[in-house]
Design an enzyme around this catalytic site. Structure first.
Site, PDB file in Angstrom:
ATOM      1  N   HIS A 131      27.831 -39.153  -9.347  1.00  0.00           N
ATOM      2  CA  HIS A 131      28.238 -40.512  -9.001  1.00  0.00           C
ATOM      3  C   HIS A 131      27.567 -41.526 -10.069  1.00  0.00           C
ATOM      4  CE1 HIS A 131      30.462 -39.465  -5.343  1.00  0.00           C
ATOM      5  NE2 HIS A 131      29.366 -38.849  -4.892  1.00  0.00           N
ATOM      6  N   HIS A 170      33.505 -35.459  -2.856  1.00  0.00           N
ATOM      7  CA  HIS A 170      33.548 -36.869  -3.142  1.00  0.00           C
ATOM      8  C   HIS A 170      34.031 -36.878  -4.722  1.00  0.00           C
ATOM      9  CE1 HIS A 170      30.338 -36.496  -0.143  1.00  0.00           C
ATOM     10  NE2 HIS A 170      30.804 -37.567   0.252  1.00  0.00           N
ATOM     11  N   ASP A 249      30.015 -29.785  -0.591  1.00  0.00           N
ATOM     12  CA  ASP A 249      30.431 -30.431   0.767  1.00  0.00           C
ATOM     13  C   ASP A 249      31.873 -30.610   1.133  1.00  0.00           C
ATOM     14  OD1 ASP A 249      30.807 -31.998  -1.585  1.00  0.00           O
ATOM     15  OD2 ASP A 249      29.259 -33.647  -1.284  1.00  0.00           O
TER      16      ASP A 249
HETATM   17 ZN   LIG Z   1      29.428 -34.920  -2.548  1.00  0.00          ZN
END
Ligand SMILES: [Zn+2]
Length: 312
Positions: A131, A170, A249
């Protein structure tokens, strides 16, 4: 040929506070499971990852960002205290050392693989990186470990084409921010959408293969999407090395996302990527830990990934 396992004790010391999912116990869970299963003896364990240098980090981040982060994190190291970049991304006294070791592990793993010391490598590091954009700390991430390593392979070792594969639940918005438009890199990812950081549905460059999937997508559907969307582009691109943003995840036991992967899916994905690397890239893979917060599922999934990489 073997699989190297890079880490450093300082990656464990970065601590964002009680109850934070991105916790030191993530690395403990992985280490414990590797020992309990005997998988550790199959790996070339390197617990002494060097710190990344600032010029290495500046291949992925702006000099201004690196300098500002260095100033603040070194001040926390020297005087104590914490700084919250956002409610989820908190720096403390041990953060500076950890971010340097995490990026440094990825660089050292790249060097080891390209030197032919090992066929592939996994970096058990934290904080994660995908990120972190060119100039922003966010989503538990400070420096983008995978992007630093990919640029190291291109700029220092002279590779012409590398692939980045991101299977974290993500979207790897930071990596996309750094890599979009760099035609030496093909980035393939899937991610739950909508979900933090709510980006990725529209790719930022023609070198991005983004596969957003709705909540509750399961492994079988993802395998079909990978074969349909990722693999033809990867075969055509013929990368000379693969970098993996290995977040776990998307596991069905992980509460930060709502996807339905299990260990067998991580094994399948890794087999696909290993076969691709063996066809085009002399088997060269550097995989870096990103997310994965259900400790048992994380440890079991990393082991499934490593068993394929190490061929055991
Ligand atoms: Zn993640």
């Amino acid at each position: 040929m073997s699989t190297a396992y890079f880490s450093h004790p300082e990656c464990r010391l970065h601590d964002m506070g009680p109850g934070h999912p991105e916790c030191p116990q993530r690395l403990d869970a992985i280490t414990d499971h590797l020992r309990a299963t005997g998988l550790d003896v199959a790996l070339d364990l390197r617990d002494d990852a060097p710190p990344a240098t600032l010029p290495q980090i500046e291949r992925a981040h702006t000099a201004r960002y690196v300098n500002e982060l260095a100033d603040l994190l070194q001040r926390l190291r020297d005087t104590g205290g914490q700084h919250a970049y956002d409610p989820d991304t908190i720096a403390g006294p041990a953060t500076w050392a950890a971010v340097l070791r995490a990026a440094g592990a990825a660089v050292a793993a790249t060097d080891a693989v390209l030197a032919g010391e090992v066929e592939n490598a996994f970096c058990a590091v934290r904080p994660p990186g995908h990120h972190a954009t060119r100039d922003q700390t966010m989503g538990f991430c400070f420096f983008n470990n995978v992007a630093v390593a990919a640029r190291h392979a291109l700029d220092v070792h002279g590779l012409k084409r590398v692939a980045i594969i991101d299977f974290d639940v993500h979207h790897g918005n930071g990596t996309e921010d750094i890599i979009a438009g760099d035609e030496r890199v093909l980035m393939c990812s899937f991610f739950q959408h909508p979900l933090y950081p709510y980006s990725g549905a529209v790719p930022k460059g023609t070198n991005m293969v983004n596969v957003p999937v709705p909540p509750y997508t399961r492994g079988g559907e993802l395998r079909e999407l990978i074969d349909a969307m990722w693999m033809p582009r990867l075969e055509e691109f013929a990368p000379q090395m693969l970098f993996i943003s290995a977040g776990f995840d998307a596991h069905r036991e992980d509460e930060l996302g709502q996807l339905g992967l299990v260990e067998a899916d991580y094994e399948w994905i890794t087999r696909r990527l290993l076969a691709l690397a063996q066809r085009h890239a002399q088997g060269r893979i550097v995989s870096c830990l990103e997310g994965g917060y259900a400790l048992s599922a994380l440890a079991r999934s990393v082991a499934a990934h490593l068993r394929v990489l190490a061929g055991v």
